[in-house]
Design a protein around this motif. Structure first.
Motif, PDB file in Angstrom:
ATOM      1  N   CYS A 162      -4.543   5.999 -10.235  1.00 38.92           N
ATOM      2  CA  CYS A 162      -3.106   5.613 -10.158  1.00 38.92           C
ATOM      3  C   CYS A 162      -2.611   5.200 -11.707  1.00 38.92           C
ATOM      4  O   CYS A 162      -3.434   5.167 -12.622  1.00 38.92           O
ATOM      5  N   ASP A 163      -1.254   4.844 -11.831  1.00 39.55           N
ATOM      6  CA  ASP A 163      -0.722   4.379 -13.075  1.00 39.55           C
ATOM      7  C   ASP A 163      -1.022   2.823 -13.164  1.00 39.55           C
ATOM      8  O   ASP A 163      -0.524   2.044 -12.690  1.00 39.55           O
ATOM      9  N   ILE A 203       0.961  -1.265   0.090  1.00 41.16           N
ATOM     10  CA  ILE A 203      -0.067  -0.068  -0.119  1.00 41.16           C
ATOM     11  C   ILE A 203       0.927   1.240   0.022  1.00 41.16           C
ATOM     12  O   ILE A 203       1.998   1.266   0.343  1.00 41.16           O
ATOM     13  N   PRO A 204       0.375   2.345  -0.344  1.00 42.38           N
ATOM     14  CA  PRO A 204       1.081   3.731  -0.393  1.00 42.38           C
ATOM     15  C   PRO A 204       1.217   4.181   1.276  1.00 42.38           C
ATOM     16  O   PRO A 204       0.151   3.898   1.965  1.00 42.38           O
ATOM     17  N   ALA A 205       2.417   4.841   1.325  1.00 38.83           N
ATOM     18  CA  ALA A 205       2.407   5.401   2.771  1.00 38.83           C
ATOM     19  C   ALA A 205       1.403   6.735   3.088  1.00 38.83           C
ATOM     20  O   ALA A 205       0.966   6.830   3.999  1.00 38.83           O
ATOM     21  N   LYS A 252       4.354   9.259  -5.790  1.00 35.61           N
ATOM     22  CA  LYS A 252       5.011  10.392  -6.632  1.00 35.61           C
ATOM     23  C   LYS A 252       4.484  11.660  -6.225  1.00 35.61           C
ATOM     24  O   LYS A 252       3.667  11.819  -5.250  1.00 35.61           O
ATOM     25  N   ASP A 253       4.986  12.652  -7.171  1.00 38.82           N
ATOM     26  CA  ASP A 253       4.691  13.996  -6.939  1.00 38.82           C
ATOM     27  C   ASP A 253       2.991  14.330  -7.121  1.00 38.82           C
ATOM     28  O   ASP A 253       2.589  15.149  -6.535  1.00 38.82           O
ATOM     29  N   ALA A 278       6.132  11.052   0.249  1.00 39.15           N
ATOM     30  CA  ALA A 278       4.919  11.326   1.139  1.00 39.15           C
ATOM     31  C   ALA A 278       4.957  12.499   2.162  1.00 39.15           C
ATOM     32  O   ALA A 278       4.134  13.393   2.050  1.00 39.15           O
ATOM     33  N   TYR A 279       6.042  12.449   2.760  1.00 36.64           N
ATOM     34  CA  TYR A 279       6.114  13.798   3.686  1.00 36.64           C
ATOM     35  C   TYR A 279       6.252  15.128   2.965  1.00 36.64           C
ATOM     36  O   TYR A 279       5.535  16.040   3.383  1.00 36.64           O
TER      37      TYR A 279
END
Length: 405
Positions: free
Chosen positions: A132-133, A76-78, A101-102, A369-370
């Motif tokens: 998403c991609d 999963i994404p953070a 990603k950005d 992410a941050y």
């Protein structure tokens, strides 16, 4: 000028649909839920849709249906709301977080680096309504070298023969990717119909079932429906019809109790019928007025709402402020609140939250992410906003920025 962040869209049609349900004498799962499932199917092009009482419970259902257990990994994404990871933890699995990603969406290359022999599911998240991609992710799980790592231990895992792609589309009902609607882009997609979402049932969600052969999606729908009702072979509406042995039922496996009631479905049913003609165009209108203002400010980074392959659902307007710190962002939000404009942040990356820090996740491992989070301010975006209100919001943000520079 007091402006709320995300009030629900309620008009006379919605009120009438709810009243109709109340007068019908049936308020739990029944004909309104079925009608909403059919409307979501029409919107997405997916023939089988199952409504549940929340996105989270829907994700738990799918993970259990697929056989996720202790030792299994789910990528999963953070950068997402905690429910994405909590669903995995509730099933005994391990959330494997990767960076984004950005554009806020999960980085496919980071996904690939995280795949191991324990990986059973990849759960991309359409943050703010931007898909998403999916081409990269769907192609990835079918690569011979990736499939060779997959070791099935449940019947459904054996039938699929590869990693399951479960799209967290809580934000993206109505979005498009390569001219295909969200809901039809992966094996399983789950929408949220929570109170602040584009379509709401107060609380609720919808599972779009799009599994490849040899799965029979109609049969999987029937099985998952049993999952929502404690594994019971007849729902309350069927049992209530009377006559003969209609009351008899069986419990055939250890299911959950996560069905959506008709009283909630009525809200979403009235909304979805005017979603493409009224609700979604109005959200787009708000985003375009924001774009017009902030595109002329060098300090503002606009969210992507449309590019060559994707069209957002305009769920959030996730503005980022260039070259500021997290503390400066927070100071800006205090200033905006003083103007009685409600803004928000989506989201605090999970490694910053106590539960996940205690589990060993560290924000230093997820720099993008941050970086996104520390500069992000979510602006109000909903059909009821007037041009005057949007202009006031824009000027409040600009005033807040000027205070910190």
């Amino acid at each position: 000028m007091k402006i709320s962040f995300a009030p629900p869209f309620i008009d006379e049609d919605i009120i009438a649909e709810v009243v109709n349900t109340l007068k019908s004498g049936w308020i739990t799962t029944g004909p309104k839920v079925k009608a909403l499932e059919e409307e979501v199917a029409k919107l997405t092009g997916v023939p089988h849709v199952l409504c549940v009482n929340s996105w989270t419970s829907g994700a738990i259902l799918i993970l259990k249906w697929f056989g996720i257990k202790e030792g299994d990994e789910v990528i999963i994404p953070a950068y997402t709301y905690s429910a994405t990871a909590l669903a995995v933890l509730h099933c005994g699995g391990t959330p494997v977080m990767v960076d984004v990603k950005d554009d806020f969406t999960v980085d496919p290359e980071k996904i690939r680096q995280a795949i191991t022999e324990k990986t059973k599911v990849i759960m991309p998240v359409d943050i703010a309504g931007l898909p998403c991609d999916y081409d990269s992710i769907n192609q990835m799980v079918n690569l011979p070298e990736i499939k060779s790592l997959f070791h099935a231990h449940s019947e459904n895992q054996k039938k699929l023969g590869r990693i399951l792609i479960l799209s967290d589309a809580a934000h993206s009902v109505g979005a498009f990717y390569n001219n295909k609607p969200a809901g039809s882009l992966t094996d399983i997609t789950i929408f949220s119909f929570h109170a602040v979402k584009n379509i709401t049932t107060a609380e609720g969600g919808a599972i779009c079932i799009n599994l490849p052969k040899p799965f029979n999606n109609e049969e999987e729908y029937k099985t998952m429906r049993l999952w929502t009702l404690n594994g019971q072979t007849k729902d309350a509406f069927t049992k209530s019809q009377g006559g003969g042995s209609s009351w008899k039922y069986d419990i055939i496996f250890q299911g959950l109790k996560i069905n959506m009631p008709d009283i909630c479905a009525a809200l979403g049913l009235a909304q979805i019928r005017k979603y493409n003609t009224a609700i979604l165009p109005e959200r787009k209108r708000v985003a375009e007025q924001y774009h017009e203002f902030f595109s002329k400010r060098e300090w503002a980074q606009l969210p992507i709402t449309k590019d060559d392959t994707r069209t957002s659902s305009f769920h959030l307007y996730a503005l980022r402020i260039n070259n500021i710190t997290e503390e400066q962002r927070d100071t800006m939000m205090i200033s905006i609140a003083e103007d009685e404009v409600a803004v928000n942040v989506h989201f605090i990356p999970m490694p910053l939250l106590t539960l996940f820090k205690d589990l060993g996740y560290r924000i230093d491992d997820y720099p993008n992410a941050y970086h996104n989070y520390s500069r992000e301010i979510s602006l109000p975006i909903y059909p009821q906003l007037t041009a005057e209100q949007i202009d006031f919001i824009c000027k409040s943000v600009e005033k807040a920025y000027k205070k910190i520079i």
